[in-house]
Scaffold this motif. Structure first.
Motif, short mmCIF file in Angstrom:
data_model
loop_
_atom_site.label_atom_id
_atom_site.label_comp_id
_atom_site.label_asym_id
_atom_site.label_seq_id
_atom_site.Cartn_x
_atom_site.Cartn_y
_atom_site.Cartn_z
N UNK A 304 36.96 -10.44 47.98
CA UNK A 304 35.85 -11.26 48.18
C UNK A 304 35.00 -10.67 49.24
N UNK A 305 35.58 -10.00 50.24
CA UNK A 305 35.05 -9.42 51.45
C UNK A 305 34.03 -8.10 51.25
N UNK A 306 34.29 -7.62 50.02
CA UNK A 306 33.36 -6.45 49.83
C UNK A 306 32.27 -6.85 49.28
N UNK A 307 31.09 -6.44 49.76
CA UNK A 307 29.82 -6.73 49.40
C UNK A 307 29.51 -6.51 47.84
N UNK A 308 28.66 -7.31 47.02
CA UNK A 308 28.30 -7.15 45.75
C UNK A 308 27.67 -5.63 45.61
N UNK A 309 27.01 -5.21 46.52
CA UNK A 309 26.27 -4.06 46.53
C UNK A 309 27.18 -2.87 46.48
N UNK A 310 28.18 -3.02 47.29
CA UNK A 310 29.17 -1.89 47.50
C UNK A 310 30.21 -1.62 46.12
N UNK A 312 29.02 -2.51 43.34
CA UNK A 312 28.29 -1.88 42.15
C UNK A 312 28.06 -0.44 42.28
N UNK A 313 27.84 0.18 43.61
CA UNK A 313 27.64 1.59 43.76
C UNK A 313 29.13 2.10 43.49
N UNK A 314 30.31 1.82 43.88
CA UNK A 314 31.46 2.27 43.48
C UNK A 314 31.61 2.52 41.84
N UNK A 315 31.26 1.31 41.32
CA UNK A 315 31.47 1.21 39.83
C UNK A 315 30.63 2.49 39.16
N UNK A 316 29.12 2.46 39.52
CA UNK A 316 28.29 3.30 38.93
C UNK A 316 28.81 4.85 39.40
N UNK A 317 29.51 5.11 40.55
CA UNK A 317 29.77 6.17 40.80
C UNK A 317 30.80 6.77 40.18
N UNK A 350 31.15 -3.68 56.07
CA UNK A 350 31.75 -3.28 55.10
C UNK A 350 30.98 -2.24 54.04
N UNK A 351 31.37 -0.89 53.93
CA UNK A 351 30.43 -0.21 53.33
C UNK A 351 31.38 0.90 52.60
N UNK A 352 31.22 1.37 51.54
CA UNK A 352 32.13 2.47 50.78
C UNK A 352 31.42 3.85 51.11
N UNK A 353 32.44 4.49 51.87
CA UNK A 353 32.05 5.90 52.45
C UNK A 353 32.52 6.81 51.67
N UNK A 354 33.48 7.03 50.89
CA UNK A 354 34.27 8.06 50.22
C UNK A 354 34.97 7.75 49.01
#
Length: 583
Positions: A304-310, A312-317, A350-354
């Protein structure tokens, strides 16, 4: 004569007796049908609950009969009232997990795949139990098989090559385990020879369990057994880490050229050639700087601490990555369970880097005809026209899908949609979670390509289900994370490139024919030698010198066709993706 009642004509009495006889016979027939139906229903419940389930519940070892029983239960449990309770489904998942893990060999790998197969197991209680297979594999103890493997294979290699090798494995999977060395900067993957011996010993078990006819079992049960057979064939080839090393080199070229705006960077760990098939040195992806953490992709989606936007971007990637691999490179990672996909997160903010894609032992190389059929099916399955059923059936035939003669075209069309729609798999899981009893799918005889594509599609649908609550307030936006919308770009690009590729191949034919036989032979031998050395620079030098040979349009790009004959130039693992090689 003495009665006060008038006498009735004889024909009235006759008709009355006849009507009574017919009525009695009708009620007798109806009662017989009802009793037969009740007995059939009770017998079916008894067969599932008291026969197959009891066999699975009380089994001490996983033999061929127990494995077939598990497949039958997976196909029938939704129809059995006993499995309507959550506790019973948990018990089923727990028992199945115990049997698969204790059997060892290929079966923990099967357990790793099943949690992502929503088309086989729509209920999350069973899948959550099976998720223990993704992290519960025991490592080889160092004092024994592991030490023997390392010492035997490293006797001719300088000991300084793997300095400060930690004897305690920090991770273990179905075919190998990881040990840190060089102060934790690198890891050494060591093949689990105990698992290898066990897999070879299970060949007969798999053959006996899977050697059944379609008409003898439900379609879903046949799908489970097809998965077992495919995993066995796949894992049998993974006990050579030199092949995984070669696949990783190729994969790095493919996925690292995939970077696009709005996507997370995808990477494959750096690796080295150990010179032996039992060892694979590689980069330690968990060695990250302060302020970063590494999580499985499923943990990212559930946190739950990972933002919604992050999320979504991981899923789309991920969806874009597999679209690119299937339709552009004809070469894709065929085992996308959470233990093979990790995300590097910056912790504040919190941001997905890689993203790391691991375990390239299981890959699928598509032929050109397969890519064409899949792309055509994708378009047809999303067409609004009602007259595409015949075309869909024809493309399924091109993929090698063999349905039973009685299967209707509408069921074949539904299967085609399931094959290439992650949304269809997510919808299955939602329907099951709401308590709906799903009908049995119509499944053809599954070849290797179809099994692998279904594995990927079901996994993507399962990941999308994990974050589906994000769209509770905006359900119309949920389609943006699925293959149904994202892959359209790759399919359109595939068809747009076909005329240009045909013209390019025609020019290559003309150039090749214009060369003298001696020049063809000279350039061909140079190209073969360069490819055997694995030198990309030498391959480019030869092709720039005029060796525009006629390339047979096949997935692996192995066969270079010359007028003088055919040359099988090298194993797959030295080659680049076909689009890269064409450039």
């Amino acid at each position: 004569v003495n009665s006060d009642q008038p006498l009735r004509p004889s024909f009235v009495a006759t008709r009355s007796r006849s009507t009574q006889t017919i009525s009695a016979m009708w009620w007798l027939c109806l009662l017989t049908v009802v009793i037969a139906a009740a007995l059939h229903y009770l017998l079916r419940i008894w067969t599932v609950k008291e026969g197959v389930w009891v066999l699975v519940k009380n089994a001490t070892v996983l033999d061929s009969k127990t494995l077939r029983s598990i497949a039958i239960l997976l196909a029938q449990y939704q129809k059995d009232p006993a499995f309507e309770s959550k506790a019973m489904r948990i018990e089923f998942g727990r028992r199945m997990t115990e049997l698969l893990m204790s059997a060892g060999g290929i079966f923990p790998k099967i357990g790793q795949n099943l949690p992502e197969r929503s088309d086989i197991i729509p209920h999350k209680e069973i899948r959550e139990e099976l998720e223990r297979c993704q992290s519960g594999v025991d490592a080889m103890p160092w004092e024994g098989s592991c030490k023997h493997t390392v010492s035997k294979r490293l006797k001719d290699i300088p000991t300084t090559r793997y300095p400060k090798l930690d004897q305690n494995a920090f991770a273990a999977a179905s075919i190998g385990q990881l040990h840190k060395y060089d102060d934790g900067k690198k890891v050494l993957k060591i093949l689990n020879i105990l698992q290898e011996e066990m897999v070879h010993s299970q060949k007969q078990l798999v053959e006996d369990a899977c050697n059944v006819r379609n008409k003898d079992m439900a379609p879903k049960a046949m799908m489970v057994l097809a998965l077992v057979k495919e995993v066995f064939n796949e894992i049998s080839g993974e006990f050579d880490l030199s092949t995984e090393y070669s696949n990783m080199l190729k994969a790095r070229t493919l996925v690292e050229s995939f970077d696009c705006n709005g996507c997370v960077k995808i990477r494959v760990p750096d690796c080295e050639d150990s010179g032996v098939k039992f060892l694979l040195p590689m980069q330690n992806i968990f060695d990250v700087a302060f302020g970063y953490t590494v999580l499985k992709v499923s943990e990212v989606f559930k946190d739950p601490l990972v933002p919604r936007a992050e999320k979504l971007v991981v899923m789309k990637t991920m969806v874009r990555a597999w679209g690119s691999m299937i339709f552009k490179e004809a070469y894709f990672h065929a085992d996308p369970h959470p233990g093979n996909i990790y995300v590097v997160l910056q912790t504040d903010p919190v941001k997905a880097e890689k993203m790391w894609f691991l375990d390239w032992g299981g890959v699928c190389q598509l032929q050109a005809a397969d890519v064409c059929a899949l792309a055509t099916l994708f378009r047809l399955a999303r067409s609004q026209n009602d007259d595409v059923a015949d075309q869909i059936v024809r493309e399924l035939d091109n993929l090698g899908c063999e349905f039973e003669p009685h299967v209707e075209d509408r069921d074949k069309v539904y299967f085609a949609k399931m094959l290439l729609s992650s949304w269809a798999h997510t919808a299955l899981m939602k329907r099951a979670s709401s308590g709906e009893v799903l009908s049995d799918p119509v499944v053809p005889r599954l070849n290797s390509t179809i099994v692998q594509v279904l594995r990927v599609m079901s996994a993507l649908g399962s990941y999308a289900y994990m974050i589906s609550q994000i769209f509770d307030k905006n359900p119309e936006q949920e389609g943006t994370i699925h293959t149904d919308s994202i892959w359209q770009e790759f399919v359109d690009e595939y068809f747009d490139c076909q005329p240009a590729k045909a013209e390019e191949d025609r020019k290559a034919d003309e150039q090749c024919k214009a060369l003298s036989p001696e020049k063809q032979a000279e350039l061909g031998n140079k190209l073969i030698a360069a490819a055997e050395e694995g030198s990309v620079a030498d391959i480019k030098a030869v092709t720039q010198a005029g060796a525009d040979v006629n390339v047979k349009n096949s997935g692996p790009w192995r066969e270079y066709i010359f007028p003088l004959g055919r040359a099988e130039i090298l194993p797959d693992h030295h080659m680049l993706g076909h689009s890269t090689l064409r450039r």
